[in-house]
Design a protein around this motif. Sequence first.
Motif, short mmCIF file in Angstrom:
data_model
loop_
_atom_site.label_atom_id
_atom_site.label_comp_id
_atom_site.label_asym_id
_atom_site.label_seq_id
_atom_site.Cartn_x
_atom_site.Cartn_y
_atom_site.Cartn_z
N ALA A 57 0.83 -1.21 0.00
CA ALA A 57 0.00 0.00 0.00
C ALA A 57 0.86 1.25 0.00
CB ALA A 57 -0.92 0.00 1.22
N VAL A 58 1.91 1.26 0.79
CA VAL A 58 2.80 2.42 0.86
C VAL A 58 3.45 2.66 -0.50
CG1 VAL A 58 4.91 3.31 1.89
CG2 VAL A 58 3.22 2.16 3.33
N ALA A 59 3.94 1.60 -1.13
CA ALA A 59 4.59 1.75 -2.44
C ALA A 59 3.59 2.26 -3.47
CB ALA A 59 5.16 0.40 -2.88
N SER A 60 2.38 1.76 -3.44
CA SER A 60 1.36 2.19 -4.39
C SER A 60 1.02 3.66 -4.18
CB SER A 60 0.11 1.34 -4.25
OG SER A 60 -0.93 1.81 -5.08
N ALA A 61 0.85 4.08 -2.94
CA ALA A 61 0.49 5.47 -2.65
C ALA A 61 1.58 6.43 -3.09
CB ALA A 61 0.21 5.63 -1.15
N LYS A 62 2.84 6.04 -2.87
CA LYS A 62 3.95 6.91 -3.25
C LYS A 62 4.09 7.06 -4.76
CE LYS A 62 6.85 6.29 0.84
NZ LYS A 62 8.16 5.78 1.38
N SER A 63 3.59 6.08 -5.51
CA SER A 63 3.72 6.12 -6.97
C SER A 63 2.59 6.88 -7.64
CB SER A 63 3.75 4.68 -7.52
OG SER A 63 2.48 4.05 -7.37
N ILE A 64 1.61 7.32 -6.86
CA ILE A 64 0.42 7.98 -7.42
C ILE A 64 0.44 9.47 -7.09
CG2 ILE A 64 -2.11 8.11 -7.33
CD1 ILE A 64 -2.14 5.15 -6.61
N MET A 65 0.29 10.30 -8.11
CA MET A 65 0.15 11.74 -7.88
C MET A 65 -1.31 12.10 -7.62
SD MET A 65 2.79 13.53 -10.58
CE MET A 65 2.40 15.13 -9.86
N MET A 66 -2.20 11.50 -8.40
CA MET A 66 -3.64 11.64 -8.19
C MET A 66 -4.27 10.27 -8.39
SD MET A 66 -4.76 14.71 -7.38
CE MET A 66 -6.48 14.60 -7.88
N GLY A 67 -5.10 9.86 -7.46
CA GLY A 67 -5.71 8.54 -7.59
C GLY A 67 -6.69 8.29 -6.48
N SER A 68 -7.16 7.07 -6.42
CA SER A 68 -8.14 6.72 -5.40
C SER A 68 -7.54 5.75 -4.40
CB SER A 68 -9.38 6.08 -6.04
OG SER A 68 -9.07 4.79 -6.55
N MET A 69 -8.13 5.71 -3.23
CA MET A 69 -7.67 4.77 -2.22
C MET A 69 -7.95 3.34 -2.65
SD MET A 69 -8.30 4.86 1.90
CE MET A 69 -7.38 3.76 2.99
N HIS A 83 -7.20 2.07 -5.45
CA HIS A 83 -5.97 1.59 -6.09
C HIS A 83 -4.99 1.07 -5.04
CE1 HIS A 83 -7.42 4.18 -9.46
NE2 HIS A 83 -6.91 3.20 -10.17
N VAL A 84 -4.90 1.77 -3.93
CA VAL A 84 -3.99 1.37 -2.86
C VAL A 84 -4.48 0.06 -2.22
CG1 VAL A 84 -3.04 2.03 -0.62
CG2 VAL A 84 -3.29 3.75 -2.43
N ILE A 85 -5.79 -0.05 -2.01
CA ILE A 85 -6.35 -1.27 -1.44
C ILE A 85 -6.08 -2.46 -2.37
CG2 ILE A 85 -8.46 -2.43 -0.71
CD1 ILE A 85 -9.57 0.33 0.04
N THR A 86 -6.22 -2.23 -3.68
CA THR A 86 -5.98 -3.29 -4.65
C THR A 86 -4.53 -3.77 -4.61
OG1 THR A 86 -7.71 -2.47 -6.11
CG2 THR A 86 -6.03 -3.87 -7.11
N ALA A 87 -3.61 -2.82 -4.44
CA ALA A 87 -2.19 -3.19 -4.36
C ALA A 87 -1.91 -4.05 -3.14
CB ALA A 87 -1.33 -1.92 -4.32
N LYS A 107 -7.01 -9.85 -3.85
CA LYS A 107 -8.11 -10.81 -3.84
C LYS A 107 -9.40 -10.19 -3.32
CE LYS A 107 -5.35 -15.03 -3.43
NZ LYS A 107 -5.09 -16.27 -2.64
N VAL A 108 -9.27 -9.16 -2.47
CA VAL A 108 -10.45 -8.50 -1.92
C VAL A 108 -11.15 -7.65 -2.97
CG1 VAL A 108 -11.24 -6.80 -0.21
CG2 VAL A 108 -9.58 -8.55 0.44
N THR A 109 -10.38 -7.07 -3.88
CA THR A 109 -10.96 -6.13 -4.85
C THR A 109 -11.15 -6.72 -6.24
OG1 THR A 109 -8.77 -5.26 -5.47
CG2 THR A 109 -9.91 -4.17 -3.63
N GLU A 110 -10.75 -7.97 -6.47
CA GLU A 110 -10.82 -8.50 -7.83
C GLU A 110 -12.26 -8.62 -8.33
OE1 GLU A 110 -8.95 -12.29 -8.02
OE2 GLU A 110 -10.21 -13.22 -6.49
N ASP A 111 -13.20 -8.90 -7.44
CA ASP A 111 -14.62 -8.89 -7.79
C ASP A 111 -15.17 -7.54 -7.33
OD1 ASP A 111 -17.43 -9.11 -7.77
OD2 ASP A 111 -17.34 -11.28 -7.52
N LYS A 112 -15.34 -6.61 -8.25
CA LYS A 112 -15.70 -5.24 -7.90
C LYS A 112 -17.06 -5.17 -7.20
CE LYS A 112 -11.92 -3.63 -9.55
NZ LYS A 112 -10.85 -3.23 -8.60
N GLU A 113 -18.00 -5.97 -7.66
CA GLU A 113 -19.32 -5.95 -7.03
C GLU A 113 -19.25 -6.44 -5.58
OE1 GLU A 113 -23.83 -7.72 -7.79
OE2 GLU A 113 -22.29 -7.88 -9.36
N LEU A 114 -18.47 -7.49 -5.36
CA LEU A 114 -18.29 -8.01 -4.00
C LEU A 114 -17.55 -6.99 -3.15
CD1 LEU A 114 -18.45 -10.22 -1.88
CD2 LEU A 114 -16.37 -11.22 -2.87
#
Length: 229
Positions: A151-163, A165-169, A173-180
């Motif tokens: 999560a830290v690495a993902s956040a540092k690589s993003i200038m503008m983005g959503s949380m 994206h960080v959760i997915t990094a 497995k938690v975010t692969e099914d977007k509806e779930l």
Amino acid sequence: MMPDDPFSNRTEDFLNKALKAGVGSLPVVGSALAEFFNFVVVDPAQERRDDFLRETMERLVALQDNHDQLSAEALRSNEAFQATMLQAARLATSTASAEKRELLQNAVLNSAIGTIDENVRQIFLEMIESMTPMHVVLLKFLSNPKESPEAVASAKSIMMGSMEHVITAALPKVTEDKELFRRLVGDLYRFGLTTRDSFGGMQSGGDSLLNPATTQIGRGLLNFIERPD
């Protein structure tokens, strides 16, 4: 004299007997159906209950040297522990998830070691009943995203983005099914455990994407189901 099986004749047994009686009273196929029902449903459920109780007590005994609250005398007068044990055993009987049974064991042990308001204890157990291990994984992450190197690495690589994206990094497995994933997020927010009902909004990158998103009651629930030492 103590019975050979200390876990016999529990509350669940009376329910099982009622179910057996109901199935057995059906005409023609009642007897065969009752035997089938007992074999595929009742017996395994009782085994899960007994395994849960034995494993919980084994863990309790292993912790006794570190906690005076786990002595037999202290537990005998601890109504919160007793109530949690009975409720957790019922829930353990009706879940197929080993992870959830461990969370229930943790709740039992923590109810013995610590003190908790009875209203809060009951609310927490109602939440646990409705939650899956995946809910808990997400809630733990949201309590302290900075604990995840991904999560830290993902956040540092993003200038503008959503949380999200960080959760997915951190939890792909938690975010692969977007509806779930949206359901998980919504459930945690509805329970009052998190401060946000969505993590898809755009924001500046860096540390702002790593802010905790749990409420006080969310942190309290995590403490309640944390594995005690």
